[in-house]
Design a protein around this motif. Structure first.
Motif, PDB file in Angstrom:
ATOM      1  N   ALA A  80      15.667   0.928  -5.268  1.00 15.06           N
ATOM      2  CA  ALA A  80      15.208   0.711  -6.640  1.00 15.06           C
ATOM      3  C   ALA A  80      15.665  -0.620  -7.229  1.00 15.06           C
ATOM      4  CB  ALA A  80      15.695   1.858  -7.529  1.00 15.06           C
ATOM      5  N   LEU A  81      16.478  -1.390  -6.513  1.00 17.72           N
ATOM      6  CA  LEU A  81      16.872  -2.702  -7.019  1.00 17.72           C
ATOM      7  C   LEU A  81      15.628  -3.529  -7.325  1.00 17.72           C
ATOM      8  CD1 LEU A  81      19.906  -3.635  -4.737  1.00 17.72           C
ATOM      9  CD2 LEU A  81      19.931  -3.417  -7.231  1.00 17.72           C
ATOM     10  N   PRO A  82      15.634  -4.276  -8.410  1.00 21.85           N
ATOM     11  CA  PRO A  82      14.431  -5.050  -8.754  1.00 21.85           C
ATOM     12  C   PRO A  82      14.128  -6.189  -7.795  1.00 21.85           C
ATOM     13  CG  PRO A  82      16.247  -5.555 -10.251  1.00 21.85           C
ATOM     14  CD  PRO A  82      16.689  -4.390  -9.426  1.00 21.85           C
ATOM     15  N   GLN A  83      15.164  -6.739  -7.164  1.00 23.84           N
ATOM     16  CA  GLN A  83      14.953  -7.898  -6.282  1.00 23.84           C
ATOM     17  C   GLN A  83      14.372  -7.464  -4.938  1.00 23.84           C
ATOM     18  OE1 GLN A  83      17.936  -6.967  -7.554  1.00 23.84           O
ATOM     19  NE2 GLN A  83      18.950  -8.668  -8.597  1.00 23.84           N
ATOM     20  N   PRO A  84      13.491  -8.272  -4.350  1.00 23.02           N
ATOM     21  CA  PRO A  84      13.060  -8.021  -2.973  1.00 23.02           C
ATOM     22  C   PRO A  84      14.256  -8.099  -2.024  1.00 23.02           C
ATOM     23  CG  PRO A  84      11.605  -9.598  -4.036  1.00 23.02           C
ATOM     24  CD  PRO A  84      12.782  -9.419  -4.954  1.00 23.02           C
ATOM     25  N   ILE A  85      14.264  -7.197  -1.032  1.00 26.72           N
ATOM     26  CA  ILE A  85      15.387  -7.107  -0.096  1.00 26.72           C
ATOM     27  C   ILE A  85      14.888  -7.390   1.316  1.00 26.72           C
ATOM     28  CG2 ILE A  85      17.266  -5.677   0.774  1.00 26.72           C
ATOM     29  CD1 ILE A  85      16.841  -3.890  -1.732  1.00 26.72           C
ATOM     30  N   ILE A  86      15.532  -8.342   1.977  1.00 28.52           N
ATOM     31  CA  ILE A  86      15.217  -8.658   3.369  1.00 28.52           C
ATOM     32  C   ILE A  86      16.292  -8.026   4.242  1.00 28.52           C
ATOM     33  CG2 ILE A  86      14.986 -10.492   5.091  1.00 28.52           C
ATOM     34  CD1 ILE A  86      14.463 -11.403   1.493  1.00 28.52           C
ATOM     35  N   CYS A  87      15.873  -7.205   5.188  1.00 25.59           N
ATOM     36  CA  CYS A  87      16.801  -6.567   6.121  1.00 25.59           C
ATOM     37  C   CYS A  87      16.805  -7.376   7.414  1.00 25.59           C
ATOM     38  CB  CYS A  87      16.367  -5.131   6.388  1.00 25.59           C
ATOM     39  SG  CYS A  87      17.489  -4.229   7.477  1.00 25.59           S
ATOM     40  N   ALA A  88      17.952  -7.927   7.765  1.00 24.56           N
ATOM     41  CA  ALA A  88      18.099  -8.714   8.994  1.00 24.56           C
ATOM     42  C   ALA A  88      18.865  -7.862   9.999  1.00 24.56           C
ATOM     43  CB  ALA A  88      18.838 -10.019   8.710  1.00 24.56           C
ATOM     44  N   MET A  89      18.119  -7.143  10.842  1.00 24.83           N
ATOM     45  CA  MET A  89      18.738  -6.224  11.799  1.00 24.83           C
ATOM     46  C   MET A  89      19.229  -6.994  13.020  1.00 24.83           C
ATOM     47  SD  MET A  89      16.309  -2.837  11.501  1.00 24.83           S
ATOM     48  CE  MET A  89      14.798  -3.684  11.061  1.00 24.83           C
ATOM     49  N   ASN A  90      20.538  -7.133  13.110  1.00 21.75           N
ATOM     50  CA  ASN A  90      21.155  -7.930  14.165  1.00 21.75           C
ATOM     51  C   ASN A  90      21.461  -7.118  15.422  1.00 21.75           C
ATOM     52  OD1 ASN A  90      23.015  -6.765  12.142  1.00 21.75           O
ATOM     53  ND2 ASN A  90      24.585  -7.327  13.635  1.00 21.75           N
ATOM     54  N   GLY A  91      21.081  -5.829  15.421  1.00 27.03           N
ATOM     55  CA  GLY A  91      21.341  -4.971  16.576  1.00 27.03           C
ATOM     56  C   GLY A  91      20.867  -3.565  16.307  1.00 27.03           C
ATOM     57  N   GLY A  92      21.497  -2.596  16.966  1.00 24.47           N
ATOM     58  CA  GLY A  92      21.070  -1.214  16.886  1.00 24.47           C
ATOM     59  C   GLY A  92      21.119  -0.650  15.473  1.00 24.47           C
ATOM     60  N   VAL A  93      20.130   0.182  15.153  1.00 23.96           N
ATOM     61  CA  VAL A  93      20.061   0.828  13.845  1.00 23.96           C
ATOM     62  C   VAL A  93      19.808   2.315  14.082  1.00 23.96           C
ATOM     63  CG1 VAL A  93      17.652   0.045  13.662  1.00 23.96           C
ATOM     64  CG2 VAL A  93      18.805   0.942  11.652  1.00 23.96           C
ATOM     65  N   TYR A  94      20.735   3.149  13.621  1.00 27.12           N
ATOM     66  CA  TYR A  94      20.717   4.561  13.993  1.00 27.12           C
ATOM     67  C   TYR A  94      20.916   5.460  12.773  1.00 27.12           C
ATOM     68  CZ  TYR A  94      21.745   2.124  18.342  1.00 27.12           C
ATOM     69  OH  TYR A  94      21.710   1.242  19.395  1.00 27.12           O
ATOM     70  N   GLY A  95      20.390   6.679  12.868  1.00 27.09           N
ATOM     71  CA  GLY A  95      20.622   7.685  11.840  1.00 27.09           C
ATOM     72  C   GLY A  95      20.238   7.214  10.457  1.00 27.09           C
ATOM     73  N   GLY A  96      21.149   7.425   9.500  1.00 22.08           N
ATOM     74  CA  GLY A  96      20.887   7.064   8.115  1.00 22.08           C
ATOM     75  C   GLY A  96      20.616   5.590   7.913  1.00 22.08           C
ATOM     76  N   ALA A  97      21.123   4.749   8.811  1.00 26.23           N
ATOM     77  CA  ALA A  97      20.872   3.315   8.675  1.00 26.23           C
ATOM     78  C   ALA A  97      19.394   2.985   8.839  1.00 26.23           C
ATOM     79  CB  ALA A  97      21.696   2.533   9.698  1.00 26.23           C
ATOM     80  N   THR A  98      18.661   3.837   9.563  1.00 24.42           N
ATOM     81  CA  THR A  98      17.218   3.602   9.674  1.00 24.42           C
ATOM     82  C   THR A  98      16.556   3.740   8.309  1.00 24.42           C
ATOM     83  OG1 THR A  98      16.709   5.931  10.204  1.00 24.42           O
ATOM     84  CG2 THR A  98      17.202   4.464  12.051  1.00 24.42           C
ATOM     85  N   ASP A  99      17.020   4.691   7.508  1.00 17.93           N
ATOM     86  CA  ASP A  99      16.463   4.857   6.166  1.00 17.93           C
ATOM     87  C   ASP A  99      16.871   3.706   5.266  1.00 17.93           C
ATOM     88  OD1 ASP A  99      15.062   6.195   4.097  1.00 17.93           O
ATOM     89  OD2 ASP A  99      16.925   7.060   3.352  1.00 17.93           O
TER      90      ASP A  99
END
Length: 243
Positions: A80-99
């Motif tokens: 819900a933050l107003p600013q656009p968010i860029i996710c820079a995935m530098n490796g594995g993303v698992y469980g809740g981190a996927t959300d």
């Protein structure tokens, strides 16, 4: 903004939630910040949320309502933050981190990125808004594959399903994320933030049409659109004011 616990694969612990909420609260009212980059340190983006605290709560009080997941509440606030968010995935993303990644507005990944949703294997019934994000971002069938069959996905599969928007070389991840942040930060903040809010609410089927109309009208009456049109006509870069 970095998840910085590389020794535990950037797993988010219960005590981390208060810190994250504090950062979110500060960003929500900071009109000078036009874009946010979220990344991890070390080899992983994040191993997700430590579920032991939820299990402990249930053991202490079997009647406790687990529908309100404290991690999910944090992700909702982040989205819900107003600013656009860029996710820079530098490796594995698992469980809740996927959300957490799906709550971002643009997702970049390195070639060795992998994702995995282990809820079914752990006996966990995932929280509602997290499942809504999966369905709205990835589609009904892909969400079923990931939640019910716990499929692993590599970077190419993540790209094909829409989990990832672009795959970039590891050494270029930081600069690609920064370039994306600088680009969107140069756009009209009133329009960008209003449209982000509307798109997220459309995805969750919570759009208030009257509020949407007010935001649309506010943009049409703002100095932003005057500056944007004038700059376009004069073939120069617009100078929008922080709001």
């Amino acid at each position: 903004m970095a998840i910085d616990s590389p020794k535990r694969a950037n797993r988010i612990e219960p005590d981390d939630l208060a810190v994250l909420h504090s950062h979110i609260d500060q960003l929500a009212v900071n009109k000078e910040v036009r874009a946010i980059i979220l990344t991890g340190t070390g080899k992983h983006f994040s191993a997700g949320y430590d579920l032991t605290s939820i299990l402990a709560t249930v053991e202490e009080d079997p009647t406790a309502a687990t529908a309100v997941n404290p991690f999910g509440t944090m992700v909702d606030a982040f989205e819900a933050l107003p600013q656009p968010i860029i996710c820079a995935m530098n490796g594995g993303v698992y469980g809740g981190a996927t959300d957490l990644a799906l709550a971002c507005d643009l997702r970049l990944a390195v070639p060795h990125t992998q994702m995995f949703m282990p809820a079914a294997r752990l006996g966990l019934h995932y929280y509602l808004h997290g499942m809504q994000r999966y369905v709205s971002r990835l589609g009904f069938n892909t969400a079923k594959r990931l939640f019910l069959f716990a499929e692993n996905m590599d970077a190419q599969q993540m790209l094909q399903t829409g989990f990832v928007d672009r795959i970039v070389a590891a050494e270029e991840l930081e600069s690609e994320a920064r370039n994306a942040a600088l680009a969107v930060a140069g756009f009209a903040p009133l329009a960008v933030q209003g449209m982000k809010q509307a798109l997220n609410r459309l995805a969750h089927d919570t759009l208030n049409v009257e509020e949407f109309a007010r935001n649309e009208t506010a943009c049409l009456r703002s100095s932003d659109i005057k500056e944007g049109v004038t700059a376009w006509q004069e073939k120069r870069t617009p100078k929008f004011q922080a709001r």
